[in-house]
Write an enzyme that holds these catalytic residues in place. Structure first.
Site, PDB file in Angstrom:
ATOM      1  N   ASP A 175       0.819  -1.208   0.000  1.00  0.00           N
ATOM      2  CA  ASP A 175       0.000   0.000   0.000  1.00  0.00           C
ATOM      3  C   ASP A 175       0.854   1.258   0.000  1.00  0.00           C
ATOM      4  O   ASP A 175       2.073   1.194   0.191  1.00  0.00           O
ATOM      5  CB  ASP A 175      -0.954   0.011   1.214  1.00  0.00           C
ATOM      6  N   ASP A 185      -7.624  -3.387  14.012  1.00  0.00           N
ATOM      7  CA  ASP A 185      -9.009  -3.601  13.556  1.00  0.00           C
ATOM      8  C   ASP A 185      -9.105  -4.744  12.539  1.00  0.00           C
ATOM      9  O   ASP A 185     -10.134  -4.919  11.889  1.00  0.00           O
ATOM     10  CB  ASP A 185      -9.581  -2.311  12.954  1.00  0.00           C
ATOM     11  N   GLU A 196      -9.750  -2.046   5.128  1.00  0.00           N
ATOM     12  CA  GLU A 196     -10.412  -1.769   6.401  1.00  0.00           C
ATOM     13  C   GLU A 196     -11.733  -2.535   6.506  1.00  0.00           C
ATOM     14  O   GLU A 196     -12.241  -3.054   5.495  1.00  0.00           O
ATOM     15  CB  GLU A 196     -10.651  -0.252   6.525  1.00  0.00           C
TER      16      GLU A 196
HETATM   17  C1  F6R Z   1       1.433  -1.608   6.033  1.00  0.00           C
HETATM   18  C2  F6R Z   1       0.205  -2.377   6.090  1.00  0.00           C
HETATM   19  C3  F6R Z   1      -0.601  -2.481   7.343  1.00  0.00           C
HETATM   20  C4  F6R Z   1       0.246  -2.724   8.591  1.00  0.00           C
HETATM   21  C5  F6R Z   1      -0.639  -2.693   9.823  1.00  0.00           C
HETATM   22  C6  F6R Z   1       0.141  -2.930  11.097  1.00  0.00           C
HETATM   23  O1  F6R Z   1       2.006  -1.738   4.750  1.00  0.00           O
HETATM   24  O2  F6R Z   1      -0.177  -2.897   5.106  1.00  0.00           O
HETATM   25  O3  F6R Z   1      -1.523  -3.525   7.206  1.00  0.00           O
HETATM   26  O4  F6R Z   1       0.888  -3.960   8.466  1.00  0.00           O
HETATM   27  O5  F6R Z   1      -1.286  -1.467   9.898  1.00  0.00           O
HETATM   28  O6  F6R Z   1       0.989  -1.849  11.308  1.00  0.00           O
HETATM   29  P1  F6R Z   1       2.151  -1.928  12.399  1.00  0.00           P
HETATM   30  O7  F6R Z   1       3.071  -2.983  11.953  1.00  0.00           O
HETATM   31  O8  F6R Z   1       2.798  -0.580  12.388  1.00  0.00           O
HETATM   32  O9  F6R Z   1       1.481  -2.276  13.687  1.00  0.00           O
END
Ligand code: F6R
Length: 260
Positions: free
Chosen positions: A67, A138, A145
Site C-alpha cells: 500500500d 481492527d 479496512e
Molecule cells: C502496512 C500495512 C498495514 C500494517 C498494519 C500494522 O504496509 O499494510 O496492514 O501492516 O497497519 O501496522 P504496524 O506494523 O505498524 O502495527
C-alpha cells in the site's frame, strides 16, 4: 494455517525469515510482497543480515508494496516507498534495486487508475511468491479496512479512525497529519500470492489474531479471508497470541511442519 508463537518479536521474525529464505532459494525469479509499519522491521533486519552473509539476495527480484498513502509528499520519510528504500534497497541492504521496488503511485493525478495499473503489473510479472503482512488492530491487512469487499482488487481506500490513531505515531502524534486515503492491494490481490507470511506483535493485536485464526470469516475482520488461503504462516509473540484458545494444537502443528 501454521501458527508459530514465540517468546519475542526477534525470534518470531527469525522464523518468518527462514520461511522466506527457503522460498527464495526454491525459485530463481522470486517475487516478494512487502509490508510497512513497525511489525516487519525485525524481519527486514534478519533479511539484511542474511544478505550480508551471502545467504539471500533480492538483486534480480521484484518487490511489491502492499500500500501507499495518497497525497503524501514524495520526500516525506513516512511515504512507504521511502520507508522501503531505507529498509531494503541497495547492495548494503538486501540487493533489491529501486527499479524493481514497486509501490502504488500515491501521487498520481488519478489514483483509481494508478490502483488498476498496479494490480495489472503484479499479474504481468507473474504474481507474488511470498507476501509479508502485518495486521491492524481492527483486523486490516494491507489497508483493507472493515466492511470492504473480501475479493477486492487494488483500490483506493479510506483509513479507519483506529488506523489513523495507530499511525499518528509516525506523524508527530498528530492525527491531522496522517493521510486519510491510501491505495492498497485488495484482499483478492493479496490472496493470489502463493504464500502469505503474517507477523503480529503486542497485546493490541491479540483480538485481531484471535479473529483471524479462530473467528468466523467476515468483512468486519478483513484478515479472516486468509482462512481461505492454502498456504499461510503466522508468527506472533506471546502477547499477540494471548486470546487464542487452541495454542497447544497450533504448537504441535508448527512443530510438525517446521520442527521446534
Ligand atoms: C502496512 C500495512 C498495514 C500494517 C498494519 C500494522 O504496509 O499494510 O496492514 O501492516 O497497519 O501496522 P504496524 O506494523 O505498524 O502495527
Amino acid at each position: 494455517m501454521h501458527l508459530g508463537i514465540f517468546a519475542d518479536a526477534t525470534t518470531a521474525a527469525a522464523a518468518a525469515a527462514r520461511v522466506i529464505l527457503e522460498e527464495a532459494a526454491r525459485k530463481p525469479s522470486f517475487t516478494l510482497g512487502v509490508a510497512t509499519g513497525s511489525t516487519p522491521e525485525p524481519l527486514y533486519a534478519h533479511l539484511r543480515q542474511a544478505h550480508s552473509e551471502g545467504r539471500f539476495s533480492l538483486e534480480n527480484s521484484h518487490a511489491f508494496a502492499l500500500d501507499e498513502y495518497v497525497g503524501i509528499a514524495e520526500d516525506h520519510p513516512e511515504r512507504y516507498r521511502n520507508v522501503l528504500r531505507r529498509e531494503l534497497v541497495g547492495s548494503e541492504k538486501t540487493g533489491l534495486t529501486d527499479e524493481l521496488l514497486h509501490t502504488p503511485d500515491g501521487s498520481a493525478a488519478d489514483p483509481y487508475e494508478a490502483a488498476a495499473n498496479y494490480d495489472s503489473l503484479i499479474k504481468e510479472v507473474g504474481g507474488v511468491d511470498v507476501q509479508i503482512l502485518g495486521i491492524g488492530a481492527d483486523g486490516h491487512i494491507g489497508f483493507n479496512e472493515p466492511g470492504g469487499s473480501l475479493v477486492s482488487r487494488t483500490h483506493v481506500e479510506a483509513l479507519a479512525a483506529q488506523t489513523i490513531n495507530d499511525n499518528a505515531r509516525f506523524f508527530d502524534n498528530d492525527t491531522a497529519k496522517v493521510p486519510s486515503r491510501c491505495i492498497t492491494q485488495g484482499l483478492g490481490t493479496i490472496m493470489e500470492a502463493r504464500t502469505l507470511v503474517l507477523l503480529a506483535f503486542g497485546a493490541n493485536k491479540a483480538r485481531a489474531i484471535a479473529e483471524l485464526v479462530e473467528g468466523p470469516m467476515s468483512a468486519y475482520w478483513p484478515a479472516t479471508i486468509m482462512q481461505m488461503h492454502p498456504n499461510v504462516v503466522i508468527v506472533t509473540d506471546e502477547a499477540a497470541a494471548s486470546n487464542l484458545k487452541l495454542t497447544e494444537l497450533y504448537n504441535e502443528r508448527w512443530a510438525m511442519a517446521f520442527g521446534n
